[in-house]
Design a protein around this motif. Structure first.
Motif, PDB file in Angstrom:
ATOM      1  N   GLY A 298      10.052  58.514  49.490  1.00 43.98           N
ATOM      2  CA  GLY A 298       8.834  59.197  50.377  1.00 43.98           C
ATOM      3  C   GLY A 298       7.553  59.161  49.558  1.00 43.98           C
ATOM      4  N   SER A 299       6.717  58.243  49.918  1.00 47.49           N
ATOM      5  CA  SER A 299       5.525  57.965  49.352  1.00 47.49           C
ATOM      6  C   SER A 299       4.606  58.967  49.640  1.00 47.49           C
ATOM      7  CB  SER A 299       4.868  56.665  49.928  1.00 47.49           C
ATOM      8  OG  SER A 299       4.439  56.829  51.162  1.00 47.49           O
ATOM      9  N   ASP A 300       3.535  58.924  48.836  1.00 51.50           N
ATOM     10  CA  ASP A 300       2.524  60.070  49.098  1.00 51.50           C
ATOM     11  C   ASP A 300       2.026  60.195  50.503  1.00 51.50           C
ATOM     12  OD1 ASP A 300       2.480  60.275  46.312  1.00 51.50           O
ATOM     13  OD2 ASP A 300       0.201  59.742  46.038  1.00 51.50           O
ATOM     14  N   GLU A 301       1.873  59.012  51.060  1.00 51.84           N
ATOM     15  CA  GLU A 301       1.356  58.957  52.275  1.00 51.84           C
ATOM     16  C   GLU A 301       2.176  59.524  53.356  1.00 51.84           C
ATOM     17  OE1 GLU A 301       1.214  56.446  50.246  1.00 51.84           O
ATOM     18  OE2 GLU A 301      -1.017  56.508  49.809  1.00 51.84           O
TER      19      GLU A 301
ATOM     20  N   GLU B 256      19.192  63.460  55.146  1.00 48.38           N
ATOM     21  CA  GLU B 256      19.555  64.395  54.282  1.00 48.38           C
ATOM     22  C   GLU B 256      19.652  63.886  52.741  1.00 48.38           C
ATOM     23  OE1 GLU B 256      23.680  65.477  55.625  1.00 48.38           O
ATOM     24  OE2 GLU B 256      22.878  65.955  57.570  1.00 48.38           O
ATOM     25  N   THR B 257      20.034  62.583  52.523  1.00 41.79           N
ATOM     26  CA  THR B 257      19.918  61.999  51.124  1.00 41.79           C
ATOM     27  C   THR B 257      18.686  62.227  50.820  1.00 41.79           C
ATOM     28  OG1 THR B 257      21.586  60.603  52.109  1.00 41.79           O
ATOM     29  CG2 THR B 257      20.763  60.230  49.765  1.00 41.79           C
ATOM     30  N   LEU B 258      17.736  61.753  51.464  1.00 41.41           N
ATOM     31  CA  LEU B 258      16.272  61.773  51.052  1.00 41.41           C
ATOM     32  C   LEU B 258      15.818  63.067  50.756  1.00 41.41           C
ATOM     33  CD1 LEU B 258      14.698  58.906  53.283  1.00 41.41           C
ATOM     34  CD2 LEU B 258      15.110  58.983  50.709  1.00 41.41           C
ATOM     35  N   MET B 259      16.059  64.057  51.584  1.00 42.44           N
ATOM     36  CA  MET B 259      15.783  65.452  51.556  1.00 42.44           C
ATOM     37  C   MET B 259      16.165  65.833  49.966  1.00 42.44           C
ATOM     38  SD  MET B 259      14.022  67.553  52.800  1.00 42.44           S
ATOM     39  CE  MET B 259      13.549  67.297  54.401  1.00 42.44           C
ATOM     40  N   ILE B 260      17.349  65.471  49.512  1.00 37.99           N
ATOM     41  CA  ILE B 260      17.653  66.033  48.216  1.00 37.99           C
ATOM     42  C   ILE B 260      16.705  65.267  47.336  1.00 37.99           C
ATOM     43  CG2 ILE B 260      19.476  66.094  46.474  1.00 37.99           C
ATOM     44  CD1 ILE B 260      21.422  65.808  48.780  1.00 37.99           C
ATOM     45  N   GLU B 261      16.415  63.974  47.461  1.00 35.79           N
ATOM     46  CA  GLU B 261      15.682  63.239  46.818  1.00 35.79           C
ATOM     47  C   GLU B 261      14.233  63.782  46.454  1.00 35.79           C
ATOM     48  OE1 GLU B 261      15.576  58.961  47.308  1.00 35.79           O
ATOM     49  OE2 GLU B 261      14.523  58.514  45.518  1.00 35.79           O
ATOM     50  N   ARG B 262      13.829  64.439  47.394  1.00 38.96           N
ATOM     51  CA  ARG B 262      12.295  64.794  47.474  1.00 38.96           C
ATOM     52  C   ARG B 262      12.151  66.153  46.567  1.00 38.96           C
ATOM     53  NH1 ARG B 262      10.257  63.283  53.423  1.00 38.96           N
ATOM     54  NH2 ARG B 262      10.692  61.217  52.982  1.00 38.96           N
ATOM     55  N   TYR B 263      13.147  66.888  46.546  1.00 34.76           N
ATOM     56  CA  TYR B 263      13.391  68.069  45.761  1.00 34.76           C
ATOM     57  C   TYR B 263      13.880  67.816  44.328  1.00 34.76           C
ATOM     58  CZ  TYR B 263      12.113  70.245  50.195  1.00 34.76           C
ATOM     59  OH  TYR B 263      11.690  70.458  51.481  1.00 34.76           O
ATOM     60  N   ALA B 264      14.360  66.686  43.998  1.00 35.70           N
ATOM     61  CA  ALA B 264      15.049  66.259  43.056  1.00 35.70           C
ATOM     62  C   ALA B 264      14.353  66.256  41.773  1.00 35.70           C
ATOM     63  CB  ALA B 264      15.856  65.236  43.037  1.00 35.70           C
ATOM     64  N   VAL B 265      12.786  66.375  41.707  1.00 36.24           N
ATOM     65  CA  VAL B 265      12.185  66.236  40.412  1.00 36.24           C
ATOM     66  C   VAL B 265      12.349  67.516  39.650  1.00 36.24           C
ATOM     67  CG1 VAL B 265       9.680  66.110  39.765  1.00 36.24           C
ATOM     68  CG2 VAL B 265      10.379  65.060  42.053  1.00 36.24           C
TER      69      VAL B 265
ATOM     70  N   ALA C 239       3.427  63.437  40.693  1.00 33.94           N
ATOM     71  CA  ALA C 239       3.498  62.091  40.236  1.00 33.94           C
ATOM     72  C   ALA C 239       1.871  61.747  39.813  1.00 33.94           C
ATOM     73  CB  ALA C 239       4.001  61.222  41.272  1.00 33.94           C
ATOM     74  N   ARG C 240       1.297  61.997  41.057  1.00 33.98           N
ATOM     75  CA  ARG C 240      -0.296  61.802  40.905  1.00 33.98           C
ATOM     76  C   ARG C 240      -0.795  62.363  39.773  1.00 33.98           C
ATOM     77  NH1 ARG C 240      -3.664  63.729  45.843  1.00 33.98           N
ATOM     78  NH2 ARG C 240      -1.888  64.967  46.289  1.00 33.98           N
TER      79      ARG C 240
ATOM     80  N   SER D  76       4.007  55.197  35.897  1.00 35.00           N
ATOM     81  CA  SER D  76       3.695  56.263  37.167  1.00 35.00           C
ATOM     82  C   SER D  76       4.008  55.621  38.524  1.00 35.00           C
ATOM     83  CB  SER D  76       2.322  56.798  36.776  1.00 35.00           C
ATOM     84  OG  SER D  76       2.168  57.679  35.718  1.00 35.00           O
ATOM     85  N   PRO D  77       3.451  54.458  38.870  1.00 37.12           N
ATOM     86  CA  PRO D  77       3.145  54.229  40.207  1.00 37.12           C
ATOM     87  C   PRO D  77       4.522  54.401  41.159  1.00 37.12           C
ATOM     88  CG  PRO D  77       2.120  52.603  38.934  1.00 37.12           C
ATOM     89  CD  PRO D  77       2.818  53.526  37.731  1.00 37.12           C
ATOM     90  N   PRO D  78       5.552  53.928  40.560  1.00 33.91           N
ATOM     91  CA  PRO D  78       6.821  54.014  41.602  1.00 33.91           C
ATOM     92  C   PRO D  78       7.170  55.381  41.973  1.00 33.91           C
ATOM     93  CG  PRO D  78       7.538  53.480  39.308  1.00 33.91           C
ATOM     94  CD  PRO D  78       5.890  53.202  39.118  1.00 33.91           C
ATOM     95  N   LEU D  79       6.655  56.449  41.024  1.00 33.21           N
ATOM     96  CA  LEU D  79       6.970  57.884  41.222  1.00 33.21           C
ATOM     97  C   LEU D  79       6.139  58.305  42.906  1.00 33.21           C
ATOM     98  CD1 LEU D  79       6.673  59.037  37.697  1.00 33.21           C
ATOM     99  CD2 LEU D  79       8.655  58.868  38.932  1.00 33.21           C
TER     100      LEU D  79
END
Lengths: 364, 401
Positions: B369-372, B238-247, B323-324, B361-364
């Protein structure tokens, strides 16, 4: 703006998808390519009966009086199955342009036959397709390659008058002074028959000239870009589903290839491009339907994204299929060729990039 | 929220920022040490909290703005026009505090949320470990029962802002005898507890916000558990889900496409303005098209979150693409600059300096949740493709080799 289609519009799209899914099969496409007819007349007739040729024509001219949003959805479905009919040029462009004309007599004369499915229209708007000179009610010159020109009843074309002024003319494509032929033999995407024609003092109706002609052409090109984007979106989605389905059937090294990241990531990239293209196509649909100030920008964005998505989806679909994907028997080639045709038709990516940048710089 | 309300909100936010932001941004930050900059950031957040602009969507009783997601988007867009010291609080108010709102008692919320919203306290997120990144459930940090609480032992890694943090949320293994996802539990922990040791990890360039954090017999009361014993993986997701949309901004913290267009107008390729180059034009057009496309996808995801439903996995593509794109556009900008690209403006933010934008850029593309991993999620959740080969599936964690 979070644009979405209405429930009625989605129902129309669902119905169209079911109808085309059953009637416009890959075997039928192969038959069409082998046959003599320029387009699939019985499929066209069924579309006429469903009212698709009347959809954006006012009720007063025998149409259904619906808007461009319905056209967007039908274009997506036509693109999904690559229906070999002149829907885009006749309905999306021909009827649209005629409907914009100020003179009611022209609308009265030409729109009802289109609504009734009795008139097929070819449209030549992009520069570089040859040149028509217009003078004293007649047009001369040569055009081609233009989609459906060999089979059309009417042609709407850009022309120049004897003062060099831009104009828009309408020509009876079957007139004796029109020497036309289908471009046959080895062509890209034989499902969209292109034609060439020479015109020698062919009777022509002047639809508009000067600023009015430029306004109509600009509007028609925005309409062309957005509806082509929907066609591309339908094609891209079909490719992605085809590749996904195949990757779940095909085994290598003891498991389906869809389980390998090499395939999963490839198809995820395709899906991402499709999501972007859909988002931008919807933005275009909204701009078209509301005649928004940002129509030109929305058209360019929709087109750029859709070209990117369909190109990637068609290429990767063939790649996922491996060797069989390059054969006539597999169906990847239909999309592989259509993706390229739509990428170069009505402005390539560089053309629309320039359009977009011109707007960006103007805003700067 | 009607169009008129939106416009009115935008107008007052813009006016407020124009009046207040200059004293906290740009020239006001130049030459400051990190500690001084952080102090400035705390004052900025405090000021915002007094005007309802801090933690806009959080309840007023805890010091939030009591506003809507749309207001937050509008304000953040405007705030991003200034180079303000907000980065220190991005994680704190982005993930741990919202998770607290979901799981902590009223009493705890009244005590801990207001200081976080006012910038007096900072929260960090202790998830990754040396051998558990993308495969978070492989983490080995242990929590063992001790009286009315737990003893924590182990190491966390890549913890942003841990060196300044007062509190953290942490996911640890409470039961190694069950399969890996089932044995985890989620707590919040006082970072000033005895036994917590934070070490800064130098980055490839610039001031570092990343740390490794060691836990040596750190006591955590059971009252600080968030979710059930063994239910930690779900809370972590649930925490990561927020993070992925937090951009929150469209250039993902880097240079905007408008700045790139400026550069392309004043640099030359073969004697011609770079903007006349077909490839440069295509890059700009693709970038603008991608940004426009992401807008409504992101808005749909935000609307889903605001409505309390889970957004589709495709909503996370803003992070994947953004990020890319930042890395690519920044790299091409450096190509256009030529050797001038080696000179980085002292203290410049990635929103202003092309090289800075590229180098960070790289850490983004890796964190949250990495690109992969994001591609895997799209392939599995949207397209229905099979999961990767997982030899550890269903095996008790302590039986894995």
């Amino acid at each position: 703006m979070n644009f979405d289609f209405s429930a009625d519009q989605k129902e129309l799209a669902d119905h169209a998808r079911r109808f085309l899914g059953e009637s416009c099969t890959f075997d039928r496409l192969r038959d069409n390519m082998a046959g003599e007819e320029a387009y699939d007349r019985s499929l066209w007739q069924q579309m006429v009966e469903l009212g698709w040729t009347a959809i954006n024509i006012p009720e007063a001219q025998g149409g259904l009086g619906m808007g461009s949003l319905e056209l967007c959805l039908l274009s997506e479905e036509v693109g999904r199955v690559l229906a070999p009919v002149p829907f885009f040029s006749t309905v999306c462009l021909g009827a649209h342009i005629l409907n914009q004309l100020g003179q009611e007599s022209l609308r009265e004369q030409y729109l009802p036959p289109i609504a009734a499915g009795e008139s097929v229209v070819a449209v030549a708007l992009m520069p570089g397709l040859g040149q028509l000179e217009y003078a004293d009610g007649c047009a001369s010159g040569a055009l081609g390659p233009v989609a459906w020109l060999g089979a059309a009843d009417l042609l709407i074309s850009r022309a120049r008058d004897n003062h060099g002024t831009e104009c828009l003319v309408l020509i009876d494509a079957k007139h004796a002074t029109v020497a036309r032929r289908n471009i046959d033999g080895v062509v890209l995407d034989g499902l969209v028959r292109h034609g060439q024609a020479e015109f020698s003092a062919t009777p022509a109706r002047l639809l508009a000239s000067g600023d009015e002609a430029r306004r109509l052409i600009e509007l028609a090109l925005a309409q062309a870009a957005i509806l082509t984007a929907f066609e591309q979106l339908g094609g891209a989605q079909a490719c992605c589903e085809m590749a996904r389905d195949y990757s779940l059937e095909r085994y290598t090294f003891g498991r389906v290839i869809g389980g390998y990241q090499a395939i999963k990531h490839k198809l995820a990239d395709v899906q991402v491009e499709i999501e972007l293209a859909r988002s931008n196509a919807y933005y275009g649909a909204w701009a078209l339907a509301t005649d928004a100030a940002e129509l030109a920008r929305a058209a360019a964005l929709a087109r750029i994204s859709a070209t990117e998505a369909f190109t990637l989806a068609a290429e990767e679909n063939l790649q996922v299929h491996g060797g069989i994907g390059y054969t006539w028997e597999a169906n990847c080639h239909f999309y592989y060729q259509r993706a390229r045709l739509l990428a170069i038709n009505y402005g390539n990516a560089d053309y629309w990039s320039q359009q977009l940048l011109a707007g960006l710089q103007a805003a700067h | 929220m009607s169009q008129n309300d939106t416009r009115a909100y935008l107008a007052s936010a813009r006016a407020w920022l124009a009046e207040q932001a200059p004293a906290y941004s740009g020239a006001a930050r130049r030459g400051l040490s990190v500690e001084e900059d952080l102090a400035l950031g705390r004052r900025w957040l405090h000021l915002k909290s007094e005007h309802g602009y801090a933690a806009i969507t959080m309840p007023k009783i805890y010091g939030g703005g009591g506003g809507t997601e749309i207001e937050k988007v509008i304000f953040t867009n405007e705030e991003n026009n200034y180079d303000l010291p907000t980065g220190y609080f991005g994680i704190s108010l982005g993930m741990p505090v919202p998770m607290l709102l979901k799981y902590a008692s009223e009493e705890v919320l009244r005590e801990l949320v207001p200081p976080a919203i006012r910038g007096e306290q900072i929260w960090c997120q202790l998830f990754s470990e040396p051998a558990a990144g993308s495969d978070l459930a492989a983490l080995t940090m242990r929590a063992t029962p001790d009286g009315d609480g737990w003893r924590l032992n182990g190491q966390k890694l890549w913890t942003s802002w841990a060196q300044y943090s007062d509190w953290g949320v942490v996911v640890v293994r409470t039961d190694p005898t069950v399969p890996k996802h089932a044995g985890l539990t989620y707590f919040y922990v006082d970072m000033k507890s005895p036994g917590v040791e934070v070490r800064v990890i130098p980055k490839l360039a610039g001031e570092s916000e990343i740390n490794e954090v060691f836990f040596n017999d750190v006591f955590v009361p059971d009252a600080q558990r968030m979710g059930g014993v063994g239910g930690g993986f779900k809370v972590a997701m649930e925490t990561l889900m927020i993070e992925r949309y937090a951009v929150s901004d469209e250039a993902v913290g880097g240079i905007s496409v408008e700045k790139f267009v400026d550069l392309a107008m004043r640099t030359r390729i073969n004697g011609q303005p770079a903007l006349a180059d077909g490839e440069v034009r295509r890059l700009i057009a693709d970038t603008v098209a991608e940004r426009q496309g992401l807008r409504s996808i992101h808005r749909r995801a935000m609307a889903a979150i605001a409505a309390g439903t889970e957004p589709g996995p495709e909503g996370a593509i803003r992070k994947l693409l953004g990020a890319r794109r930042r890395q690519q556009v920044s790299a091409v900008a450096m190509d256009l600059l030529g050797v001038d690209g080696v000179i980085m403006t002292e203290g410049a933010q990635p929103t202003e300096d092309f090289t800075e934008s590229w180098i960070e850029s790289p850490p983004l593309r890796i964190a949250g949740g990495s690109d992969e991993i994001l591609r895997n999620t799209i392939a599995e959740k949207v397209l229905g493709l099979p999961q990767d080969h997982r030899p550890d599936k269903g095996i008790p964690f302590n039986k894995l080799s």
